[in-house]
Design a protein around this motif. Structure first.
Motif, PDB file in Angstrom:
ATOM      1  N   GLY A  52       0.818  -1.211   0.000  1.00  0.00           N
ATOM      2  CA  GLY A  52       0.000   0.000   0.000  1.00  0.00           C
ATOM      3  C   GLY A  52       0.846   1.252   0.000  1.00  0.00           C
ATOM      4  N   ASP A  53       0.175   2.398  -0.150  1.00  0.00           N
ATOM      5  CA  ASP A  53       0.867   3.676  -0.210  1.00  0.00           C
ATOM      6  C   ASP A  53       0.676   4.413   1.098  1.00  0.00           C
ATOM      7  N   GLU A  54       1.579   4.160   2.072  1.00  0.00           N
ATOM      8  CA  GLU A  54       1.432   4.753   3.388  1.00  0.00           C
ATOM      9  C   GLU A  54       1.720   6.248   3.383  1.00  0.00           C
ATOM     10  N   THR A  55       2.459   6.757   2.406  1.00  0.00           N
ATOM     11  CA  THR A  55       2.761   8.183   2.405  1.00  0.00           C
ATOM     12  C   THR A  55       1.554   9.019   2.057  1.00  0.00           C
ATOM     13  N   GLY A  56       0.558   8.443   1.456  1.00  0.00           N
ATOM     14  CA  GLY A  56      -0.591   9.224   1.035  1.00  0.00           C
ATOM     15  C   GLY A  56      -0.319   9.998  -0.240  1.00  0.00           C
ATOM     16  N   ILE A  57       0.840   9.775  -0.856  1.00  0.00           N
ATOM     17  CA  ILE A  57       1.199  10.504  -2.064  1.00  0.00           C
ATOM     18  C   ILE A  57       0.991   9.579  -3.251  1.00  0.00           C
ATOM     19  N   VAL A  58      -0.118   9.703  -3.903  1.00  0.00           N
ATOM     20  CA  VAL A  58      -0.376   8.903  -5.094  1.00  0.00           C
ATOM     21  C   VAL A  58       0.295   9.551  -6.291  1.00  0.00           C
ATOM     22  N   GLN A  59       0.234  10.885  -6.351  1.00  0.00           N
ATOM     23  CA  GLN A  59       0.914  11.627  -7.414  1.00  0.00           C
ATOM     24  C   GLN A  59       2.387  11.793  -7.073  1.00  0.00           C
ATOM     25  N   ARG A 412       9.172  -5.812   7.765  1.00  0.00           N
ATOM     26  CA  ARG A 412       7.895  -5.552   7.098  1.00  0.00           C
ATOM     27  C   ARG A 412       7.183  -4.337   7.705  1.00  0.00           C
ATOM     28  N   THR A 413       7.195  -4.215   9.045  1.00  0.00           N
ATOM     29  CA  THR A 413       6.430  -3.148   9.692  1.00  0.00           C
ATOM     30  C   THR A 413       7.199  -1.845   9.821  1.00  0.00           C
ATOM     31  N   ASP A 414       8.483  -1.905  10.172  1.00  0.00           N
ATOM     32  CA  ASP A 414       9.216  -0.677  10.492  1.00  0.00           C
ATOM     33  C   ASP A 414      10.093  -0.155   9.368  1.00  0.00           C
ATOM     34  N   LEU A 415      10.423  -1.002   8.387  1.00  0.00           N
ATOM     35  CA  LEU A 415      11.216  -0.534   7.247  1.00  0.00           C
ATOM     36  C   LEU A 415      10.377  -0.387   5.985  1.00  0.00           C
ATOM     37  N   LEU A 416       9.216  -1.030   5.959  1.00  0.00           N
ATOM     38  CA  LEU A 416       8.299  -0.886   4.824  1.00  0.00           C
ATOM     39  C   LEU A 416       6.963  -0.257   5.225  1.00  0.00           C
ATOM     40  N   CYS A 417       6.765  -0.051   6.530  1.00  0.00           N
ATOM     41  CA  CYS A 417       5.559   0.612   7.060  1.00  0.00           C
ATOM     42  C   CYS A 417       4.274  -0.103   6.656  1.00  0.00           C
ATOM     43  N   GLN A 418       4.314  -1.413   6.662  1.00  0.00           N
ATOM     44  CA  GLN A 418       3.116  -2.190   6.379  1.00  0.00           C
ATOM     45  C   GLN A 418       2.535  -2.748   7.670  1.00  0.00           C
ATOM     46  N   ILE A 419       1.277  -3.102   7.621  1.00  0.00           N
ATOM     47  CA  ILE A 419       0.603  -3.718   8.759  1.00  0.00           C
ATOM     48  C   ILE A 419       0.564  -5.228   8.559  1.00  0.00           C
ATOM     49  N   VAL A 420       0.976  -5.951   9.578  1.00  0.00           N
ATOM     50  CA  VAL A 420       0.826  -7.402   9.599  1.00  0.00           C
ATOM     51  C   VAL A 420      -0.174  -7.721  10.706  1.00  0.00           C
ATOM     52  N   PRO A 421      -1.308  -8.306  10.376  1.00  0.00           N
ATOM     53  CA  PRO A 421      -2.328  -8.566  11.401  1.00  0.00           C
ATOM     54  C   PRO A 421      -1.800  -9.497  12.496  1.00  0.00           C
ATOM     55  N   ALA A 422      -2.372  -9.347  13.681  1.00  0.00           N
ATOM     56  CA  ALA A 422      -2.019 -10.225  14.795  1.00  0.00           C
ATOM     57  C   ALA A 422      -2.551 -11.634  14.521  1.00  0.00           C
ATOM     58  N   PRO A 423      -1.912 -12.657  15.085  1.00  0.00           N
ATOM     59  CA  PRO A 423      -2.387 -14.033  14.855  1.00  0.00           C
ATOM     60  C   PRO A 423      -3.735 -14.265  15.524  1.00  0.00           C
ATOM     61  N   PRO A 424      -4.527 -15.184  14.995  1.00  0.00           N
ATOM     62  CA  PRO A 424      -5.801 -15.535  15.648  1.00  0.00           C
ATOM     63  C   PRO A 424      -5.560 -16.027  17.071  1.00  0.00           C
ATOM     64  N   ASN A 425      -6.543 -15.835  17.925  1.00  0.00           N
ATOM     65  CA  ASN A 425      -6.383 -16.212  19.332  1.00  0.00           C
ATOM     66  C   ASN A 425      -6.149 -17.704  19.533  1.00  0.00           C
ATOM     67  N   CYS A 521       8.780   5.033   3.562  1.00  0.00           N
ATOM     68  CA  CYS A 521       8.611   4.616   4.946  1.00  0.00           C
ATOM     69  C   CYS A 521       9.598   5.339   5.852  1.00  0.00           C
ATOM     70  N   TYR A 522      10.838   5.499   5.390  1.00  0.00           N
ATOM     71  CA  TYR A 522      11.829   6.197   6.206  1.00  0.00           C
ATOM     72  C   TYR A 522      11.417   7.643   6.447  1.00  0.00           C
ATOM     73  N   VAL A 523      10.892   8.298   5.422  1.00  0.00           N
ATOM     74  CA  VAL A 523      10.392   9.666   5.580  1.00  0.00           C
ATOM     75  C   VAL A 523       9.254   9.694   6.595  1.00  0.00           C
ATOM     76  N   LEU A 524       8.334   8.742   6.482  1.00  0.00           N
ATOM     77  CA  LEU A 524       7.206   8.687   7.400  1.00  0.00           C
ATOM     78  C   LEU A 524       7.665   8.464   8.839  1.00  0.00           C
ATOM     79  N   GLN A 525       8.635   7.588   9.046  1.00  0.00           N
ATOM     80  CA  GLN A 525       9.115   7.338  10.396  1.00  0.00           C
ATOM     81  C   GLN A 525       9.773   8.578  10.988  1.00  0.00           C
ATOM     82  N   ASN A 526      10.494   9.341  10.180  1.00  0.00           N
ATOM     83  CA  ASN A 526      11.050  10.606  10.647  1.00  0.00           C
ATOM     84  C   ASN A 526       9.939  11.574  11.032  1.00  0.00           C
TER      85      ASN A 526
END
Length: 581
Positions: A52-59, A412-425, A521-526
């Motif tokens: 996905g595009d976490e930066t919100g910048i499509v253009q 996956r989460t901190d260098l690519l800023c993606q969400i990985v869902p938690a495992p089922p209970n 992602c690095y820009v977003l983390q900053n």
């Protein structure tokens, strides 16, 4: 302060005094909490799904900045920011710089503070820096401890009370010290309130006791514990921080602490209003030794701040140095500090450098020859890949083995800023029962045949596998803990531009270094760390300007910090608009 003399007089007197100090701020806070702050839109949350595009910048960033939306300032939100534990410690130490005994007292009391809540990987998010009863008590304890040390030490009060009179000397101290503590000049009403504190504290006692009461009161003021911003007067929806507020924005971004004398003089002269003036100041500040405090960002982002809790089974990893966690953290800090020392230090180096910094002890641990002594020196380390193969990789490993899953999750989460869902209970998290004689890789491949597990593990496992040539204490290896051959070949999927076969950690590092997704992602983390909040829909202009500046600089780490002071989010703030009742 002698408890028998004073503590019985604190509660009622200080309560009334502190309420008087806080009243104007509380009114502003009530307006903010019961109204709106600009038209900020909603937070985008922690990240997006794979690719996905976490930066919100499509253009492209240039198109975003040229759009009609960005032709007027769009600052996003500007929440009231309480000082984090790290900022508090730096601030109080700098406030009492040169006063003997204060720094050690600060370290002692801050060590007892509750840990801040973590949000989006960081512990300085304004929305989570609340002041509950325990935190308030710890701030009171800290104020008491520091005031008792500082007021009776040399170097705090510059005037001579016997020469000019106690009241005049106290008033001089209140104005000068108070301006530094509040990070702006005190109003006459505030000066008068603190004069009353001095009189109450010294009446029947000593001048130093009166100063102690003043310091004790100041250190609990919202104007010290929070980065208070009301902005300049404006009839519109957007305004600018006052010069003193801008000085604090700069100092807390770069130094994680209060402004120095030069920033304060610039604020007095109203010389912090243009992009050029801000750039000149931030470049000066980056050259100052206090800029090393920027490493707090990397400590939290890369998890090297939790290396101290690293626990390894001595039967599996015998003869480990007790200092290994500290050595690993120092390696990453020295490596990043070296990158910041030059504008050419880039994200490419951060993710893909085939060198690192070791001293004699760490060199022995890694099996690197020719290094001795305590100083960390630069050495070639073929097969390594920047911070990816340093302490960051080890922070989530198990006591007896590496963790393919957790290593992959971190990337996956901190260098690519993606969400990985938690495992089922109801999912089984123990892989040991999935087959005798299987490697961790083989067990995970079997685990991914379960439909409820496949989706998430397909995101994490193929990334974590590439790091298997390094054991759970960071040493290179060719066999795993059970003596089985290591296979690091893998294939990455569900990214925008990192997909495809990958042979090892070094190849993954090269792929990430050239990835637009990783750069965004690095820009977003900053943005998240240095602004103390997540981005919102209104921040797309600021995000676009940061992305463009990062690209134009050759993805320089230090130039991105400069760019953080040039955005709408930094240079402007929304006007507090009380909601109609």
């Amino acid at each position: 302060m002698n408890p028998e003399q004073h503590t019985h007089r604190w509660p009622l007197e200080l309560l009334g005094s502190q309420l008087r100090y806080a009243a104007p701020l509380l009114l502003a806070l009530v307006a903010a909490c019961n109204g709106r702050i600009g038209e900020s839109g909603q937070s985008t949350g922690a990240g997006t799904g794979p690719g996905g595009d976490e930066t919100g910048i499509v253009q492209p960033p240039e198109d975003v900045l040229d759009s009609a939306f960005c032709q007027t300032p769009q600052p996003g939100t500007a929440p009231l920011r309480r000082l984090s534990n790290y900022e508090y410690a730096n601030t109080v130490k700098d406030l009492f710089s040169g006063v003997p005994g204060v720094a050690s007292a600060v370290d002692k009391v801050v060590a007892t503070f509750p840990n801040e809540s973590e949000s989006l990987g960081f512990r300085n998010n304004a929305s989570f820096l609340n002041v509950g009863s325990l935190v308030a008590q710890k701030f009171l304890d800290a104020a008491e401890e520091v005031a008792a040390v500082a007021a009776h030490a040399s170097g705090l009060v510059s005037c001579d009370p016997e020469e000019i009179g106690e009241i005049e000397c106290a008033r001089d101290f209140i104005r000068t010290f108070g301006a530094r503590a509040y990070r702006r000049p005190l109003t006459e009403a505030e000066v008068q309130s603190y004069e009353e504190r001095f009189t109450a504290g010294s009446d029947g006692y000593t001048f130093d006791d009166g100063i102690e009461w003043v310091v004790f009161s100041m250190l609990q003021s919202p104007n010290v514990l929070y980065r208070v911003e009301l902005g300049q007067a404006s009839s519109g929806d957007v305004t600018e921080p006052t010069p003193y507020e801008m000085a604090s924005r700069l100092s807390y971004l770069v130094w994680q602490s209060q402004p120095d004398e030069e920033l304060t003089r610039a604020a007095e002269a109203d010389e912090l209003g243009t992009p050029e003036q801000l750039e000149a100041q931030v470049r000066r500040m980056l050259a100052d030794p206090r800029a090393e405090r920027l490493l707090e960002y990397f400590d939290q982002w890369l998890d090297t701040d939790i290396l101290g809790s690293m626990n390894r089974d001595p039967e599996v990893y015998p003869d480990l140095s007790r200092d290994l966690p500290a050595l690993l953290r120092a390696e990453t800090r020295t490596f990043v500090k070296d990158l910041f020392a030059s504008p050419s230090g880039s994200l490419d180096d951060l993710f893909a450098a085939d060198y690192s910094f070791v001293n004699g002890a760490l060199a022995q641990h890694y099996g690197v020859s020719g290094v001795s002594g305590d100083d960390f020196i630069k050495v070639d380390m073929p097969g390594r890949s920047g911070v990816l193969t340093q302490g960051m990789m080890l922070t989530r490993d198990k006591a007896t083995r590496t963790s393919i899953v957790r290593r992959g999750l971190k990337v996956r989460t901190d260098l690519l800023c993606q969400i990985v869902p938690a495992p089922p209970n109801d999912v089984k998290l123990d892989l040991e029962g999935l087959g005798e004689g299987l490697s961790q890789r083989e067990r995970l491949e079997l685990h991914r045949t379960e439909p409820s597990c496949a989706g998430c593990h397909a995101l994490m496992d193929p990334i974590g596998v590439v790091f298997e040539s390094f054991d759970a204490v960071g040493r290179p290896r060719t066999t795993d803990e059970a003596g089985r051959p290591i296979d690091t070949s893998s294939a990455i999927s569900s990214t925008r531009d990192v997909n495809g076969p990958v042979a090892n950690a070094a190849e993954l590092g090269q792929r990430l270094a050239q990835s637009e997704e990783a750069r965004a992602c690095y820009v977003l983390q900053n943005f998240r760390f240095f602004y103390g909040r997540d981005k919102t829909a209104a921040d797309r202009c600021s995000m676009a300007s940061l992305s463009l500046a990062f690209k134009d600089s050759g993805y320089s780490l230090s130039e991105l910090v400069v760019a953080l002071t040039q955005t709408d989010a930094f240079r402007y703030r929304p006007v507090i608009v009380p909601e109609k009742q």
